[in-house]
Structures are given as C-alpha cells and as structure tokens.
Design an enzyme around this catalytic site. Structure first.
Site, PDB file in Angstrom:
ATOM      1  N   HIS A 242      -9.525  38.124  -5.282  1.00  0.00           N
ATOM      2  CA  HIS A 242      -8.182  37.556  -5.177  1.00  0.00           C
ATOM      3  C   HIS A 242      -7.189  38.175  -6.177  1.00  0.00           C
ATOM      4  CE1 HIS A 242     -10.095  34.285  -2.896  1.00  0.00           C
ATOM      5  NE2 HIS A 242     -10.905  34.085  -3.905  1.00  0.00           N
TER       6      HIS A 242
HETATM    7  O1  RIB Z   1      -8.134  30.491  -5.058  1.00  0.00           O
HETATM    8  C1  RIB Z   1      -8.417  31.661  -5.784  1.00  0.00           C
HETATM    9  C2  RIB Z   1      -7.775  31.588  -7.130  1.00  0.00           C
HETATM   10  O2  RIB Z   1      -8.304  30.473  -7.835  1.00  0.00           O
HETATM   11  C3  RIB Z   1      -8.098  32.818  -8.002  1.00  0.00           C
HETATM   12  O3  RIB Z   1      -7.032  33.063  -8.887  1.00  0.00           O
HETATM   13  C4  RIB Z   1      -9.302  32.375  -8.771  1.00  0.00           C
HETATM   14  O4  RIB Z   1      -9.404  33.028 -10.040  1.00  0.00           O
HETATM   15  C5  RIB Z   1      -8.995  30.917  -8.988  1.00  0.00           C
HETATM   16  O5  RIB Z   1      -8.124  30.813 -10.120  1.00  0.00           O
END
Ligand code: RIB
Ligand code: CA
Length: 312
Positions: A242
């Site tokens: 992500h």
């Molecule tokens: O949903 C994914 C996000 O939530 C990413 O930033 C992961 O690190 C968590 O913080």
C-alpha cells in the site's frame, strides 16, 4: 529538482518499504522529516519503528518526531493482526540508537511549512490522518502553503479492509480525514483500488531477497510476514504494498492512473464509518477535490522499487 516532503507514518511493514524507497532516492526526494502517528500499532512503537527503518537505510540524519497517540475524538484502533505485535514483525532488526527529534510532530509540520517557501513541501501521510488534521486545526494558515498531499487511504470499488465499508487509515480517524479532504489542498489519493494491484508475488519478493544486502533481506522478511493476512483473506498471490505507492507516485507519476473526482468521508454512520464516498461517475454534482487512483503499472512499480532499494 528534488521534491521536499514530510512522511507521516505508522510503521507498519508497508510504511517501512515506503520510507526506504524515499530514502533511497535522495536525488529526487528530500525527506525533511518523518512524523510518527498512532495507527497500525501504538505511538511508542510507530515512533520506534520509524527510527529502526532510518537506521536500516543508514539515514540517521533524518529527524523522526513523535506525533498524536490517538485519533482526534475516538479511541485508537490498531492492526497488530496484520503487522504483528511490534508493528514490524518479520525481520529481526536492532533497536534504534538514534533519539526522537525533540518536539511534537504537529509542531514540526507547522514550523516546516511556515519556514519553507510556500508551495514547496509535499505531505505524504501513510497512516491515520490525525497529525495532519491537528496541524491544520492548530495553524489554518499552513493549508495555503502545502504543495500537495499524496496519501495512502480509502477505498471505493475495492471496498473496505477493516470494515465492509472502510479502509484502515481513514477508519481509525474519520474526523481527521474529513478535515484533510475538505482542506482545499491539492490531494492525490492511493486507495485500496490501486494498492491491491501492487501485489508482492513470490517472484517479486525473491527479487528483493536477491539484492543480497541487509535492506533486501529485511524487506523480503517483512513481506513474508505481512502477506499472510492478505493472502488468507483475499486468496491473493501476495501482499499489497500500500504505502510505497505514495512514494512511487512522486518518482513515476506516469505509472499511476485515476480520476479527479469528489471524495467525501462518512463520519456519522456506524455502519459505514470511515468510508471514502468516491463520486467516480460524477453523479453528485459535488466539487471534485481529489485525484483518486485506481490503477498502476505493477511491473514498472516493482522494477522501480527493486532498483531503488538496491542503492541502499
Ligand atoms: O489499509 C492499509 C493502510 O493501513 C496502510 O497504510 C497500512 O500501513 C495501514 O496503516
Ligand atoms: Ca501505514
């Protein structure tokens, strides 16, 4: 022309890879500082993990500040089930020797934006938006001084990952997200719609391991740990990376695709709290406020990431 940024983060294995990518690209990105926020794990751990990552990258010159330890007006929700108890489970990494920078992260964000030329600093939030919202509340004048906010958060067609409707970063502090999305600041959003297309397949993780140095091994071990949750839940062939999408966008905006649309945050309904209501088909008549990404050239993304990590 290097881009000056502040990374706001809740490490988190994927945050760690994003930070490594930024620190591996000093000719393109000048990381003015890293601000830790409570999210994946509580603040004492996120502020420790951010320093662990700086030391892994050999960049103890980058100041790390501790920020907000809870959302603006709600109880903290964490994600140890995904990231492990430490938030950085997987590799065995030494405790940091670099101290936290003195002062609160929110003050660092405000002071930096006031001291740097207007429009010259990009904010890169990778966790709940509490620090950013608090800074905007405390110093409304900084809104006009931010070059752009490029954040990881939200979901629309991909739906939620912490509830059926909401993505974790937005869900943890929806009131903070509402402040950011209504701030009028230029906003580029990396939601699950795009990050779920950046999957660390075994082949891609082997490329990290094959870098043959501490960073490569650590990233491969982070992924080995981090991916088990998503593979089990989605049956996917790897973990979605992500947060590195935010930094990759700064380096190669051309590999991302999305739309400039209206995105608003649900803050009232318990059922859909934290949902990013993205007007993808422009039916609401509401003013567009964000470039909402929904696709990435995954091979180009991983080639970039692997090539840059090799430099550390
Ligand atoms: O949903 C994914 C996000 O939530 C990413 O930033 C992961 O690190 C968590 O913080
Ligand atoms: Ca994160």
């Amino acid at each position: 022309m290097t881009r000056k940024i502040i990374i706001d983060t809740d490490p988190g294995q994927d945050d760690a890879v994003a930070i490594l990518l930024a620190l591996a690209s000093p000719d393109d990105i000048d990381v003015l500082g890293i601000t830790a926020v409570a999210g994946n794990v509580p603040l004492p751990l996120t502020s420790k993990n951010a320093r662990i990552v700086c030391e892994l990258a050999g960049r103890t010159d980058v100041p790390v500040y501790a920020g907000c330890d809870a959302p603006l007006s709600r109880k903290l929700v964490t994600a140890e089930h995904v990231h492990g108890k430490t938030g950085l489970d997987g590799p065995v990494l030494p405790d940091p020797t670099m101290p936290l920078a003195p002062g609160h992260a929110v003050d660092f964000i405000i002071d930096t934006l006031r001291n740097q030329d207007p429009g010259s600093v990009t904010l890169c939030p990778l966790g709940p938006l509490t620090n950013i919202a608090r800074a905007l509340q405390q110093a409304p004048d900084i809104a006009g001084r931010v070059q752009e906010i490029v954040l990881m958060g939200g979901a629309y067609f991909e739906v939620g990952n912490i509830t059926p409707a909401a993505e974790f970063n937005i869900y943890v502090d929806p009131e903070a997200a509402e402040i950011v999305f209504k701030s009028g600041i230029k906003l580029t959003v990396m939601p699950l719609d795009v990050t779920h297309r950046a999957l660390v397949t075994p082949h891609r993780n082997d490329a990290f391991r094959a870098l043959g140095h501490g960073v490569g091994h650590a990233v491969a071990e982070m992924t080995d740990f981090f991916e088990r949750f998503d593979k089990e839940k989605y049956g996917s062939e790897g973990a979605p990376l992500h947060d590195p999408c935010v930094i990759a966008y700064l380096l190669r905006p051309d590999i991302f695709h999305g739309r400039f649309i209206n995105v608003e945050i649900e803050t009232g309904s318990d059922l859909t709290l934290g949902m990013t209501v993205a007007d993808w088909w422009r039916v609401s008549g509401r003013t567009p406020n964000a470039t909402f990404m929904n696709d990435v050239d995954a091979d180009a993304f991983f080639d970039l990431l692997t090539e840059r990590l090799a430099r550390l």
